[in-house]
Design a protein around this motif. Sequence first.
Motif, PDB file in Angstrom:
ATOM      1  N   ALA A  65      51.575  62.759  15.958  1.00 17.69           N
ATOM      2  CA  ALA A  65      50.515  62.164  16.774  1.00 17.69           C
ATOM      3  C   ALA A  65      49.675  61.255  15.894  1.00 17.69           C
ATOM      4  CB  ALA A  65      49.648  63.259  17.388  1.00 17.69           C
ATOM      5  N   GLY A  66      48.873  60.424  16.539  1.00 14.45           N
ATOM      6  CA  GLY A  66      47.956  59.582  15.800  1.00 14.45           C
ATOM      7  C   GLY A  66      48.353  58.127  15.776  1.00 14.45           C
ATOM      8  N   GLY A  67      47.746  57.322  16.640  1.00 14.84           N
ATOM      9  CA  GLY A  67      47.974  55.888  16.627  1.00 14.84           C
ATOM     10  C   GLY A  67      49.291  55.435  17.213  1.00 14.84           C
ATOM     11  N   LEU A  68      49.953  56.300  17.943  1.00 10.82           N
ATOM     12  CA  LEU A  68      51.238  55.917  18.532  1.00 10.82           C
ATOM     13  C   LEU A  68      51.029  55.147  19.830  1.00 10.82           C
ATOM     14  CD1 LEU A  68      53.302  59.208  18.041  1.00 10.82           C
ATOM     15  CD2 LEU A  68      53.301  57.157  16.591  1.00 10.82           C
ATOM     16  N   ASN A  69      51.909  54.170  20.052  1.00 18.59           N
ATOM     17  CA  ASN A  69      51.932  53.438  21.308  1.00 18.59           C
ATOM     18  C   ASN A  69      53.356  52.978  21.579  1.00 18.59           C
ATOM     19  OD1 ASN A  69      52.334  50.886  19.911  1.00 18.59           O
ATOM     20  ND2 ASN A  69      50.150  50.934  19.420  1.00 18.59           N
ATOM     21  N   ALA A  70      53.568  52.302  22.675  1.00 15.57           N
ATOM     22  CA  ALA A  70      54.924  51.906  23.056  1.00 15.57           C
ATOM     23  C   ALA A  70      55.557  50.967  22.034  1.00 15.57           C
ATOM     24  CB  ALA A  70      54.911  51.252  24.434  1.00 15.57           C
ATOM     25  N   ASP A  71      54.735  50.203  21.325  1.00 19.07           N
ATOM     26  CA  ASP A  71      55.265  49.225  20.380  1.00 19.07           C
ATOM     27  C   ASP A  71      55.720  49.843  19.057  1.00 19.07           C
ATOM     28  OD1 ASP A  71      54.823  47.111  22.147  1.00 19.07           O
ATOM     29  OD2 ASP A  71      52.775  46.801  21.423  1.00 19.07           O
ATOM     30  N   ASN A  72      55.122  50.978  18.683  1.00 19.93           N
ATOM     31  CA  ASN A  72      55.456  51.531  17.361  1.00 19.93           C
ATOM     32  C   ASN A  72      56.125  52.899  17.386  1.00 19.93           C
ATOM     33  OD1 ASN A  72      53.408  53.498  17.692  1.00 19.93           O
ATOM     34  ND2 ASN A  72      51.876  52.276  16.617  1.00 19.93           N
ATOM     35  N   VAL A  73      56.245  53.518  18.566  1.00 19.51           N
ATOM     36  CA  VAL A  73      56.734  54.894  18.583  1.00 19.51           C
ATOM     37  C   VAL A  73      58.185  55.009  18.132  1.00 19.51           C
ATOM     38  CG1 VAL A  73      57.398  54.888  21.045  1.00 19.51           C
ATOM     39  CG2 VAL A  73      56.807  57.040  19.912  1.00 19.51           C
ATOM     40  N   ALA A  74      59.036  54.052  18.473  1.00 18.50           N
ATOM     41  CA  ALA A  74      60.440  54.130  18.056  1.00 18.50           C
ATOM     42  C   ALA A  74      60.552  54.068  16.543  1.00 18.50           C
ATOM     43  CB  ALA A  74      61.251  53.015  18.710  1.00 18.50           C
ATOM     44  N   ASP A  75      59.795  53.170  15.906  1.00 14.64           N
ATOM     45  CA  ASP A  75      59.817  53.065  14.449  1.00 14.64           C
ATOM     46  C   ASP A  75      59.265  54.337  13.804  1.00 14.64           C
ATOM     47  OD1 ASP A  75      60.923  50.541  14.518  1.00 14.64           O
ATOM     48  OD2 ASP A  75      58.998  49.498  14.278  1.00 14.64           O
ATOM     49  N   ALA A  76      58.213  54.909  14.403  1.00 10.67           N
ATOM     50  CA  ALA A  76      57.631  56.137  13.868  1.00 10.67           C
ATOM     51  C   ALA A  76      58.624  57.288  13.932  1.00 10.67           C
ATOM     52  CB  ALA A  76      56.365  56.496  14.642  1.00 10.67           C
ATOM     53  N   ILE A  77      59.361  57.374  15.013  1.00 10.32           N
ATOM     54  CA  ILE A  77      60.379  58.424  15.146  1.00 10.32           C
ATOM     55  C   ILE A  77      61.480  58.239  14.113  1.00 10.32           C
ATOM     56  CG2 ILE A  77      62.211  59.295  16.665  1.00 10.32           C
ATOM     57  CD1 ILE A  77      60.267  58.747  19.020  1.00 10.32           C
ATOM     58  N   ALA A  78      61.902  56.998  13.915  1.00  9.99           N
ATOM     59  CA  ALA A  78      62.955  56.716  12.937  1.00  9.99           C
ATOM     60  C   ALA A  78      62.508  57.042  11.515  1.00  9.99           C
ATOM     61  CB  ALA A  78      63.371  55.250  13.030  1.00  9.99           C
ATOM     62  N   GLU A  79      61.227  56.840  11.235  1.00  8.77           N
ATOM     63  CA  GLU A  79      60.712  57.059   9.882  1.00  8.77           C
ATOM     64  C   GLU A  79      60.402  58.525   9.596  1.00  8.77           C
ATOM     65  OE1 GLU A  79      57.002  55.593   6.982  1.00  8.77           O
ATOM     66  OE2 GLU A  79      57.333  54.636   8.940  1.00  8.77           O
ATOM     67  N   ALA A  80      59.763  59.197  10.554  1.00  7.32           N
ATOM     68  CA  ALA A  80      59.257  60.552  10.295  1.00  7.32           C
ATOM     69  C   ALA A  80      60.169  61.665  10.799  1.00  7.32           C
ATOM     70  CB  ALA A  80      57.872  60.708  10.925  1.00  7.32           C
ATOM     71  N   HIS A  81      61.084  61.359  11.698  1.00  6.72           N
ATOM     72  CA  HIS A  81      62.037  62.339  12.248  1.00  6.72           C
ATOM     73  C   HIS A  81      61.365  63.561  12.877  1.00  6.72           C
ATOM     74  CE1 HIS A  81      64.917  59.929  10.044  1.00  6.72           C
ATOM     75  NE2 HIS A  81      64.291  60.189   8.920  1.00  6.72           N
ATOM     76  N   PRO A  82      60.356  63.356  13.717  1.00  3.72           N
ATOM     77  CA  PRO A  82      59.724  64.521  14.349  1.00  3.72           C
ATOM     78  C   PRO A  82      60.596  65.090  15.459  1.00  3.72           C
ATOM     79  CG  PRO A  82      58.835  62.530  15.302  1.00  3.72           C
ATOM     80  CD  PRO A  82      59.780  62.091  14.221  1.00  3.72           C
ATOM     81  N   TRP A  83      60.341  66.344  15.799  1.00  7.69           N
ATOM     82  CA  TRP A  83      60.979  66.935  16.979  1.00  7.69           C
ATOM     83  C   TRP A  83      60.386  66.324  18.240  1.00  7.69           C
ATOM     84  CZ3 TRP A  83      58.205  70.288  20.408  1.00  7.69           C
ATOM     85  CH2 TRP A  83      58.997  70.863  21.420  1.00  7.69           C
ATOM     86  N   GLY A  84      59.087  65.993  18.177  1.00  8.31           N
ATOM     87  CA  GLY A  84      58.420  65.437  19.345  1.00  8.31           C
ATOM     88  C   GLY A  84      57.309  64.481  18.958  1.00  8.31           C
ATOM     89  N   VAL A  85      56.771  63.790  19.952  1.00  5.58           N
ATOM     90  CA  VAL A  85      55.626  62.892  19.749  1.00  5.58           C
ATOM     91  C   VAL A  85      54.579  63.189  20.808  1.00  5.58           C
ATOM     92  CG1 VAL A  85      56.893  61.026  18.616  1.00  5.58           C
ATOM     93  CG2 VAL A  85      56.750  61.066  21.122  1.00  5.58           C
ATOM     94  N   ASP A  86      53.330  62.882  20.444  1.00  8.56           N
ATOM     95  CA  ASP A  86      52.197  63.125  21.327  1.00  8.56           C
ATOM     96  C   ASP A  86      51.370  61.849  21.394  1.00  8.56           C
ATOM     97  OD1 ASP A  86      50.170  65.619  22.303  1.00  8.56           O
ATOM     98  OD2 ASP A  86      49.150  63.837  21.571  1.00  8.56           O
ATOM     99  N   VAL A  87      50.995  61.440  22.589  1.00  3.77           N
ATOM    100  CA  VAL A  87      50.204  60.215  22.760  1.00  3.77           C
ATOM    101  C   VAL A  87      49.013  60.486  23.663  1.00  3.77           C
ATOM    102  CG1 VAL A  87      51.442  59.353  24.800  1.00  3.77           C
ATOM    103  CG2 VAL A  87      50.366  57.718  23.224  1.00  3.77           C
TER     104      VAL A  87
END
Length: 204
Positions: free
Chosen positions: A154-176
């Motif tokens: 979580a933290g600062g995620l939006n539609a424009d950056n969430v895919a890159d964040a998932i690719a970088e951090a490999h979380p099980w989930g995301v929170d927005v």
Amino acid sequence: MTTYVKVCGLRHPHEAEVALEAGADAIGVVFSQKSPRRVTIDEARAVVAAVAGRIDTVVVTNDLDAAEAAQRARDIGADVLQLHGHYSAEDFARARAIMPRVWRATSLAEAENPTVGDYGDEALLLDAPRPGSGERWDLSELTSRSLAGHWLLAGGLNADNVADAIAEAHPWGVDVSSGVESAPGVKDLDKIRTFVAAARGARA
């Protein structure tokens, strides 16, 4: 594997319905006095009821007593209690006696080496150093920590950056939350749809 998606800080039933229809896995309602997303008990009950049994419903707090928060979550029919910040392992034990599914939310500023389940939590949410600020944080801090299990970014995620964040951090989930708003506490339905689509389509 498809990323688990939670849309938090909802205040109206139709927002929960849109999140569900978009493909989200969970929605959250916030009981925190200083949050622009805070809800009354009746508002929270209506949001939860709108999607009950079809999606995980989460009560989030950082200032209620743990047992009181657990009882409130149970009373409104929520599935999960998320305790944010200063709560101790003993607080989590008290909460779990009332509400079996409890998530822990923290940040690397509060917990240098967080581990899923340390407090008996079902899942761990890692937020920005200033939770709820909408600030994007340096995900490279996670590379030296081999986080495993059910943890959400979580933290600062939006539609424009969430895919890159998932690719970088490999979380099980995301929170927005703020990342799908038009103003603090005001959800944008199109942003919810776009965010969920981007997160669900991402590859860790």
